[in-house]
Design a protein around this motif. Structure first.
Motif: not given
Length: 159
Positions: A41-62
């Motif tokens: 997820v971090a790698e994908i967000v880093a490849a997005l346009p500058d200023g893109a902000e990821f807002v998770p729906d909570g943490g990872a879910s098992a």
């Protein structure tokens, strides 16, 4: 006699490899596959346009690996899912961002069939090194152009 001992050694090695691959200690732990999904997820967000902000729906879910939605692999253990939204900078074309993402990510990522026909831009990407699959879909976030991200890891031991 040498051919016989060589064959016996090969048989023993084959059996040991088979037993090790099927043992409960084989393969990555749940903590490992969760970290791999977070890294994807971090790698994908880093490849997005500058200023893109990821807002998770909570943490990872098992999720249990013996469920109907399991990504495959061992039937024991758990896999991680990470879901959230990405707010893109104002004026960004979300559909173009989705379709250009595989090129922006480069080698190490493969484009997979999404499995569902949608009227909006969507891609399913797979990180070859870790088998993490990420669906990226055009969306809106608080009235701004955005993306919906869903990452799914492979199954991991324990939880």
């Amino acid at each position: 006699m040498r051919a016989r001992s060589g064959a016996a050694t090969m048989l023993l090695v084959t059996c040991l490899i088979g037993l090790t691959a099927c043992s409960t200690g084989a393969g990555p732990s749940y903590a490992d596959v969760r970290a791999q999904a977070e890294d994807a997820v971090a790698e994908i967000v880093a490849a997005l346009p500058d200023g893109a902000e990821f807002v998770p729906d909570g943490g990872a879910s098992a999720q249990p690996c013996d469920s109907e939605v399991s990504p495959g692999g061992p039937s024991t253990g758990e896999f991680a899912t990470i879901h959230g939204a990405v707010a893109l900078p104002e004026g960004t074309d979300a559909a173009a961002t989705v379709t250009e993402l595989p090129v922006a990510l480069g080698d190490g990522w493969a484009l997979e069939p999404a499995g569902v026909d949608l009227d909006i831009a969507t891609v399913r990407l797979s990180r070859a090194e870790t088998n993490v699959s990420v669906d990226v879909t055009e969306s809106t976030v608080q009235g701004r152009p955005g993306l919906d991200l869903l990452a799914v890891s492979e199954c991991g031991r324990g939880g």
